[in-house]
Design a protein around this motif. Structure first.
Motif, short mmCIF file in Angstrom:
data_model
loop_
_atom_site.label_atom_id
_atom_site.label_comp_id
_atom_site.label_asym_id
_atom_site.label_seq_id
_atom_site.Cartn_x
_atom_site.Cartn_y
_atom_site.Cartn_z
N ASP A 58 -36.52 -0.19 1.51
CA ASP A 58 -35.47 -0.41 0.58
C ASP A 58 -34.19 -0.86 1.63
N LYS A 117 -33.78 9.45 -2.48
CA LYS A 117 -34.34 8.56 -1.37
C LYS A 117 -33.98 9.15 0.35
N ALA A 158 -30.03 9.05 -5.29
CA ALA A 158 -31.09 8.62 -5.90
C ALA A 158 -32.49 9.06 -5.42
N ALA A 179 -25.08 7.54 -1.81
CA ALA A 179 -25.56 7.05 -3.08
C ALA A 179 -27.09 7.33 -2.91
N THR A 180 -27.52 6.98 -1.46
CA THR A 180 -29.07 6.98 -1.24
C THR A 180 -29.45 8.43 -1.61
#
Ligand code: PMP
Length: 444
Positions: A157, A185, A183, A179-180
């Motif tokens: 991604d 990730k 999430a 943000a990652t």
């Protein structure tokens, strides 16, 4: 029926049937050709001024010197040059590569250099070594189309982080990381092109470099520093590489494609020793070894020719073309267009007036015999429709001016259409959120 056309023969964009479509690995879903690829076949016709291609302009290379070095290589070391070689690359060339990198402040050992088939293969090997499907690679917005293709091919991604005129914005990088993480990730690395960016044309400001390094250090994020254009600055000495101030957290990629010739397909990765060993293993399984002949030819060229003088000539030639493009843009582009003035490399990033969509306009531009790459090619998330990349590296200054003249009138016509009908093509759902546009090797 097992192989009935309705079940397994699906048609491809080119109209041919693909009997194997059901058998491909899931990762090939990311290997898609876009509709703009077909347009580039037309764009390579001589009557079209292509501002799309990122091909290095190697017309100034001393072919007699290169030819002499190659025939001497065949005569004196032919059996070695035409044999398989080491998976890590020719030791003498790796030594010379450390001299090249010293120009950017990097003190490295030849043992930590892995020669690759262009730096493109280095991007591939690093991704292969680090990324599982679903892992995140943070990239600048926009980013290099060839790297985005690799990341997609490994089912990564891509999370984009904004740039401005001074390159990657540190706060945007922090945000992308936050943000990652939120999430759930994993970021495997930051992929960055600090100098004379492809496609944005900007350079990461010297004062931002320590901050980017510090963010990645404190977050434990590896940096993949892709630097094929670093020696092609017009007005200054080479910038200090990120790798020069951080040996453990940076994998640095270099290439002879822009400073010598891309046809030899020789690039390299400089990596911390543990990573370097994995890269060599990955290299061996991909190619057994990088091309021995090319490496020895480049090594001979570097040792017998004034390669730094040659780079200086390249810089002057590209500067003349940059000047031609920028002055043509100033003279002819509608006032609502915006672009940057690069101080090195090959590219200008142009933003169109509101409501004008670069991808929708491309067929009309090609009909008017000028080509560019729509901005969507450089985003993994469908953004970039209001921008385009213009390359000045290849055409003559006169052709560049003519290309800009044609492009300016296409944009003007598009603006008139937009004013008359009011359709904002940039907001059409078919364009937003689409896969990035893989236009083909000629525009890389
Ligand atoms: N990285 C960037 C940013 C590029 O622009 C390119 C070529 N256009 C490459 C990597 C790959 O170059 P090569 O494989 O020829 O070294």
């Amino acid at each position: 029926m097992e192989n009935s056309p309705s079940r397994s023969h699906r048609s491809q964009p080119g109209g041919r049937l693909d009997p194997y479509v059901d058998r491909y690995a899931a990762r090939t879903a990311g290997m898609t050709a876009s509709e703009i690829r077909a347009l580039f076949a037309v764009a390579s016709r001589p009557e079209v001024v292509s501002l799309a291609g990122g091909m290095p302009n190697i017309s100034g290379l001393p072919l007699d010197v290169v030819g002499g070095a190659i025939s001497e290589l065949v005569a004196t070391e032919g059996p070695v040059a035409m044999q398989y070689g080491s998976g890590q690359g020719v030791p003498e060339l790796r030594e010379q590569i450390t001299d090249v990198m010293r120009l950017e402040g990097i003190e490295a050992h030849a043992d930590d250099v892995v020669v690759t088939v262009g730096s493109q293969q280095a991007v591939d090997l690093v991704t292969r070594v680090f990324c599982d499907p679903g892992d995140v690679v943070v990239c600048e917005a926009p980013s290099y189309v060839g790297a985005l293709g690799v990341f997609k091919g490994y089912q990564c991604d891509v999370v984009h982080a904004e740039m401005d005129a001074d390159g990657l914005v540190p706060e945007a990088l922090r945000q992308a990381i936050r943000a990652t993480k939120a999430a759930g990730k994993t970021i495997k690395f930051l992929y960055t092109i600090p100098n004379y960016h492809n496609p944005a044309g900007v350079t990461l400001a010297a004062e931002r470099r320590p901050e980017i390094l510090e963010i990645c250090r404190s977050e434990g994020i590896l940096i993949l520093e892709d630097n094929p254009y670093g020696l092609l600055g017009f007005d200054r000495e080479p910038m200090r590489a990120l790798r020069a101030d951080e040996a453990e957290g940076v994998i640095y990629l270099g290439s002879f494609s822009k400073t010598f010739a891309p046809g030899f397909r020789v690039g390299w990765a400089l990596a911390p020793p543990s990573v370097r060993e994995k890269l060599v293993l990955a290299q061996e399984s991909a190619t057994l070894c990088p091309p021995q002949f090319s490496q020895m030819a480049i090594s001979a060229y570097l040792s017998k020719h004034d390669w730094q003088g040659q780079i200086k000539q390249f810089r002057e030639m590209y500067r003349e073309r940059r000047d031609a493009m920028v002055s043509a843009l100033e003279d002819m582009m509608p006032a609502a267009c915006r672009w940057n003035v690069p101080d090195g490399g090959f590219y200008v990033w142009l933003t169109l007036p509101p409501g004008i969509n670069a991808k929708a306009m491309l067929p009309r531009a090609v009909t008017a015999r000028v080509a560019y790459v729509p901005g969507t090619a450089f985003f993994a998330d469908g953004y970039g429709s209001s921008a385009m990349r213009l390359s000045y590296c290849y055409p003559t200054p006169e052709r560049i001016r003519e290309g800009v003249r044609r492009l300016a009138s296409v944009i003007e016509a598009e603006m008139e259409l937009h004013a008359t009908f009011g359709t904002d093509t940039a907001s059409m759902p078919a364009i937003r959120g689409k896969d990035y546009d893989a236009p083909g090797t000629d525009v890389f």
